[in-house]
Design a protein around this motif. Structure first.
Motif: not given
Length: 398
Positions: A11-14, A203-212, A305-309, A321-322
């Motif tokens: 899957t395309f992601g960060g 917004a929340i951006i990225g692959v849809l995962l519970r851990m996100k 940790a924080v991600g690319r978005p 907000v992280a």
């Protein structure tokens, strides 16, 4: 110089986006990029970007990350990794048939270390290991010890994407910190000054995962929109991480290895009468088209940790907000580039978001400071050249 990349996710992601943007810089310096990756949206993106793509059904990994490590039923995932092993070896052999002299093998996540070691042996090349996820470095068990022993023995260079990741590996491990470079259009410089409508888009951006933290995001939306009656709209930008149909999806769901997050999101929206408050945008190939319409980005992740978005939004003057404890300066700066909550909790998230929703001046101040911070750490050209220096260092060796 010919570099063979190995990328784990279909899957395309960060991670795939960061690799493509790095490739676009490195090719200007005569770096020819080849990549082995599972068939999926990431493979398509790599190919469209101009990378020579070798697709495979799957790649064998060993997951010892802080969130995804094996425990209880998750040990059964190793059966999948064994199943993928012949496909992984076949992909390496198909790469060898190209009759290309690879100068470097670069794995795009430490979970691919077993395959990376095999590739190093097949191609007789240096191995670069990119560590993108937080590891279980503080856990002193046998598997963790073996992984780090193999990392130190076989990796010729180790790249951590930020200080948070570096903290999760042993202190005696030699590691370069190279942040994910981000390529943002020049128009981003004027985003913060645009006249915005009364509704604040979150917004929340990225692959849809519970851990996100997707479920905490939904609950925060219900709190702010339904209970506190704030002028907000929530955007969900991303797609499911795994197949959601058929027998395979049913088995993965029963074993709690996979969820149809999008289906659950739609159910939550319907059950809580949030159709006017939450919009599912799905997968957007170029998220630069959506940032001009966003006021705040959320990253309520369980990964500490924080991600690319977070970094992308910062380039556009958008605060985040992280959820992260004790963030280093290159992750997020509380009350300077955004707001930090100590854990992914819907009430904590809602309270932090409310501060930014009701105070326009404060939100814009954090956004402007976030842009300066992003330019300091995440310039695509600077970070690509740091990786290029590592590649060139191998040419200097006898």
């Amino acid at each position: 110089m010919n570099v063979l990349y190995i990328h784990p996710a279909a899957t395309f992601g960060g991670a795939s986006k960061s690799l493509i943007e790095t490739f676009n810089i490195l090719k200007k310096y005569n770096i020819a990029s080849y990549i082995i990756t599972p068939t999926g949206s990431a493979a398509k993106a790599f190919s469209e970007a101009g990378m020579h793509t070798i697709e495979t059904f799957g790649l064998t990994q060993f997951d010892n990350t802080k969130f995804g490590h094996y425990r209880n039923y998750r040990w059964l995932i190793l059966l999948r990794e064994l199943f993928f092993l012949p496909f992984s070896i076949l992909a390496l052999l198909n790469s060898k048939k190209l009759n290309i002299k690879f100068h470097i093998v670069h794995i795009n996540e430490i979970t691919l270390l077993p395959i990376g070691i095999v590739a190093k042996w097949i191609f007789k090349t240096p191995l670069v290991v990119h560590i993108r996820s937080v590891q279980r470095g503080e856990i002193q068990d046998l598997r963790t010890a073996l992984i780090f022993k193999a990392l130190r023995k076989y990796a010729d260079s180790i790249v951590c994407i930020d200080e948070t990741v570096k903290r999760s590996i042993p202190e005696n491990t030699n590691c370069h910190i190279i942040h994910n470079g981000i390529n943002i259009t020049e128009s981003s410089n004027n985003i913060a000054q645009e006249k915005r409508k009364n509704i604040i888009n979150i917004a929340i951006i990225g692959v849809l995962l519970r851990m996100k933290g997707i479920y905490e995001f939904l609950e925060a939306a219900e709190i702010l929109y339904s209970q506190r009656k704030l002028p907000v709209k929530f955007l969900i930008i991303g797609e499911n991480a795994r197949p959601t149909k058929g027998v395979k999806a049913w088995i993965l769901k029963k074993l709690k290895f996979s969820e149809n997050i999008e289906s659950e999101v739609k159910r939550f929206i319907h059950d809580n009468n949030l159709n006017d408050a939450i919009e599912i945008k799905g997968f957007i190939p170029d998220v630069r088209n959506i940032y001009p319409h966003i006021d705040i980005v959320c990253f309520p992740s369980y990964l500490n940790a924080v991600g690319r978005p977070v970094f992308e939004a910062a380039f556009y003057g958008i605060p985040c907000v992280a959820a992260i404890k004790n963030p280093p300066r290159d992750a997020i700066q509380h009350n300077i580039t955004g707001l930090v909550i100590e854990k992914p909790d819907s009430t904590l998230l809602a309270n932090a978001l409310e501060q930014l929703v009701i105070d326009d001046a404060y939100r814009k101040l954090l956004g402007n400071q976030a842009r300066k911070w992003a330019n300091m750490y995440f310039d695509i050209h600077d970070n690509a050249l740091k990786l290029l220096d590592i590649y060139y260092s191998f040419k200097k060796q006898p």
